[in-house]
Design an enzyme around this catalytic site. Structure first.
Site, mmCIF file in Angstrom:
data_model
loop_
_atom_site.group_PDB
_atom_site.id
_atom_site.type_symbol
_atom_site.label_atom_id
_atom_site.label_comp_id
_atom_site.label_asym_id
_atom_site.label_seq_id
_atom_site.Cartn_x
_atom_site.Cartn_y
_atom_site.Cartn_z
ATOM 1 N N LYS A 97 6.026 4.020 16.999
ATOM 2 C CA LYS A 97 5.969 2.909 16.051
ATOM 3 C C LYS A 97 7.133 3.008 15.086
ATOM 4 C CE LYS A 97 2.793 0.395 13.048
ATOM 5 N NZ LYS A 97 1.364 0.211 12.709
ATOM 6 N N SER A 120 6.099 5.082 8.641
ATOM 7 C CA SER A 120 5.434 4.859 7.360
ATOM 8 C C SER A 120 6.392 5.210 6.231
ATOM 9 C CB SER A 120 4.177 5.721 7.238
ATOM 10 O OG SER A 120 3.672 5.660 5.914
ATOM 11 N N PHE A 153 -0.982 8.366 4.320
ATOM 12 C CA PHE A 153 -1.629 9.086 5.424
ATOM 13 C C PHE A 153 -2.867 9.858 4.954
ATOM 14 C CE2 PHE A 153 2.159 9.650 8.605
ATOM 15 C CZ PHE A 153 2.049 8.311 8.941
ATOM 16 N N ASN A 189 0.836 -1.193 0.000
ATOM 17 C CA ASN A 189 0.000 0.000 0.000
ATOM 18 C C ASN A 189 0.874 1.247 0.000
ATOM 19 O OD1 ASN A 189 -0.421 1.941 2.498
ATOM 20 N ND2 ASN A 189 0.144 -0.078 3.338
ATOM 21 N N ASN A 239 6.316 -1.952 11.319
ATOM 22 C CA ASN A 239 5.405 -1.404 10.329
ATOM 23 C C ASN A 239 5.636 -2.137 9.010
ATOM 24 O OD1 ASN A 239 3.643 0.360 8.931
ATOM 25 N ND2 ASN A 239 4.316 2.112 10.144
ATOM 26 N N ASN A 275 5.466 5.929 3.256
ATOM 27 C CA ASN A 275 4.701 6.606 2.213
ATOM 28 C C ASN A 275 4.591 8.115 2.400
ATOM 29 O OD1 ASN A 275 4.086 4.121 0.875
ATOM 30 N ND2 ASN A 275 2.602 3.707 2.501
ATOM 31 N N THR A 276 5.264 8.660 3.409
ATOM 32 C CA THR A 276 5.351 10.109 3.593
ATOM 33 C C THR A 276 6.816 10.503 3.480
ATOM 34 O OG1 THR A 276 3.400 10.180 5.029
ATOM 35 C CG2 THR A 276 4.942 12.026 5.176
#
Length: 451
Positions: free
Chosen positions: A301, A263, A182, A178, A330, A265-266
């Site tokens: 996390k 994450s 966010f 994915n 994660n 994705n940022t």
């Protein structure tokens, strides 16, 4: 003349036959049967309708049971074959929001009971952040059997996330990639939903569901509610202001808070895991929590891609700054060579979750446990779909575990499957969950798990 006489005789014979007692009785019986059948017709139709309604009701009861084999054997294969993964995700959230998601109808086995930050929870299985991003279906997921439900990640300002498509199943690998990025409704909308949930609960329940225990924001005995905090894509890369604002806003709305710095994705987010930057961030959020007067535990996390030295740095900073727990781990940016799915799926940008993350997460949990011992609770996350994997995380040092991709791939029954498998193992060997936690680090040899 003879013909006329014969015809008259035949007519007289027919009339006599018609006046025969047996035929008269037969006609009356037929007439009576027809009348009875006509009168009974509405009752028969009603009985058929009632039987259909009862049948549908029984099927609905069966389908609403998370342990029903229907979900794993029929529903989820159809979902994976026919429905886009993000559409499936959205639909699942809507069903849970409307109270239409399957539920775990059985009480949790006492052997599963444990504690987090001094609060009792009924079982060690939690829902990881990423499923209920906007605080829409908290109660539905608790009804499914999760003892901890973590919403988010929530960013200060609303943001749409990355362009679609941004979720991809890797069916041959039991994995998902994915790059949601966010996507969030923002602090204010999520805060309103949490507060409305409390008002609704107070209206419908004159007594608090958790009144027999210490107050908790989950509004449910044996359950905890977590809020996972993220940062906006537009915020400065090394700024921790978004997290401080989140702590300030949600410290009194959650049983625990999570600072998500892992994450992939940022852009720039994982740079916050560097020791010097992370120390400043951890200290800032702890100070802000203390300033609110709340005692809400704060977790950080972290990613499964860190080296042992980096994990040791994170553990040391967490102990120094007073962080209350670590969630390990994660999604990963790695693409293991053993992945079997099509290259166009494997090479999609984003975080990989599911089965391939399990060995990475397990290694990271064991490494962190070596550094923190039992001073900080570790929440294990990554690739958990079975009781065997949950127990492996516990042996490595995880106080509780979380799953998400297993739910997306296997459906609602995965929660009960994990809990039931763990409970069978514990009861077979005369153990409780806490006996397993950290067993490897303590040098305790436990019996092997057998399916």
């Amino acid at each position: 003349m003879f013909a006329s006489t014969a015809s008259a005789s035949a007519s007289l014979a027919r009339r006599a036959a018609l006046r025969s007692p047996s035929l008269v009785a037969a006609r009356r019986t037929l007439s009576s049967d027809s009348t009875a059948a006509a009168a009974a017709a509405p009752w028969v139709a009603g009985a058929k309708t009632a039987a259909g309604v009862v049948g549908l009701g029984l099927f609905a009861v069966y389908a609403m049971d998370s342990r029903a084999g229907l979900h794993k054997l029929v529903t989820m294969p159809l979902v994976r074959a026919c429905i886009d993964p993000e559409v499936s995700h959205t639909l699942s959230v809507r069903l849970a929001k409307w109270g239409l998601a399957p539920r775990d109808r059985q009480p949790d086995d006492k052997a599963l009971e444990t504690t987090l930050w001094g609060k009792r929870i009924a079982n060690p299985v939690g829902l990881a952040a990423g499923f209920d991003k906007h605080a829409e279906c908290i109660d539905g997921m608790m009804d499914m059997g999760f003892a901890t439900v973590e919403i988010g990640s929530v960013t200060p300002k609303p943001q749409p996330g990355n362009p679609k498509p941004r979720v991809f199943r890797l069916p041959e690998d039991g994995a998902v990639i994915n790059r949601y990025g966010f996507n969030s409704d923002g602090h204010q909308i999520v805060l309103q939903r949490l507060q409305q949930r409390v008002r609704s609960h107070r209206f419908h329940h004159s007594d608090d569901a958790a009144a027999t225990e210490e107050p908790r924001k989950s509004l449910c005995a044996g359950r905890l509610l977590g809020v996972n905090l993220g940062k906006n894509k537009s915020s400065a890369a090394e700024s921790h202001d978004d997290y401080v604002r989140g702590v300030r806003l949600f410290a009194r709305e959650a049983d625990y808070l999570v600072v998500n710095v892992s994450s992939p994705n940022t852009p720039g987010l994982r740079a916050l895991q560097r020791r010097s930057v992370l120390r400043e961030l951890m200290q800032a959020v702890v100070d802000e929590r203390n300033a609110t007067g709340a005692k809400t535990p704060i977790c950080v996390k972290i990613a499964p891609d860190m080296t042992d030295a980096e994990l040791a740095d994170v553990a040391a900073v967490a102990l120094e700054t007073g962080i209350d727990g670590l969630i390990v781990s994660n999604t990963t940016v790695q693409r293991p060579a053993h992945l079997k799915s099509e290259p166009d799926l494997v090479n999609q940008a984003g975080g990989l979750s599911g089965a391939p993350v399990f060995p990475l997460g397990l290694r990271a949990v064991a490494a962190v446990r070596r550094e923190v011992g039992d001073k900080l609770p570790i929440i294990g996350c990554g690739g958990i779909r079975t009781a065997r994997e949950a127990l492996a995380y516990a042996r490595a040092g995880a106080k509780t575990v979380q799953l998400y991709t297993g739910l997306a791939l296997d459906g609602p029954g995965v929660v009960a499957d994990v809990k039931d498998g763990v409970a069978r193992y514990l009861n077979t060997h005369g153990l409780v969950w806490d006996d397993v936690v950290g067993a490897d680090a303590r040098g305790v040899k436990l019996p092997e798990y057998r399916d």
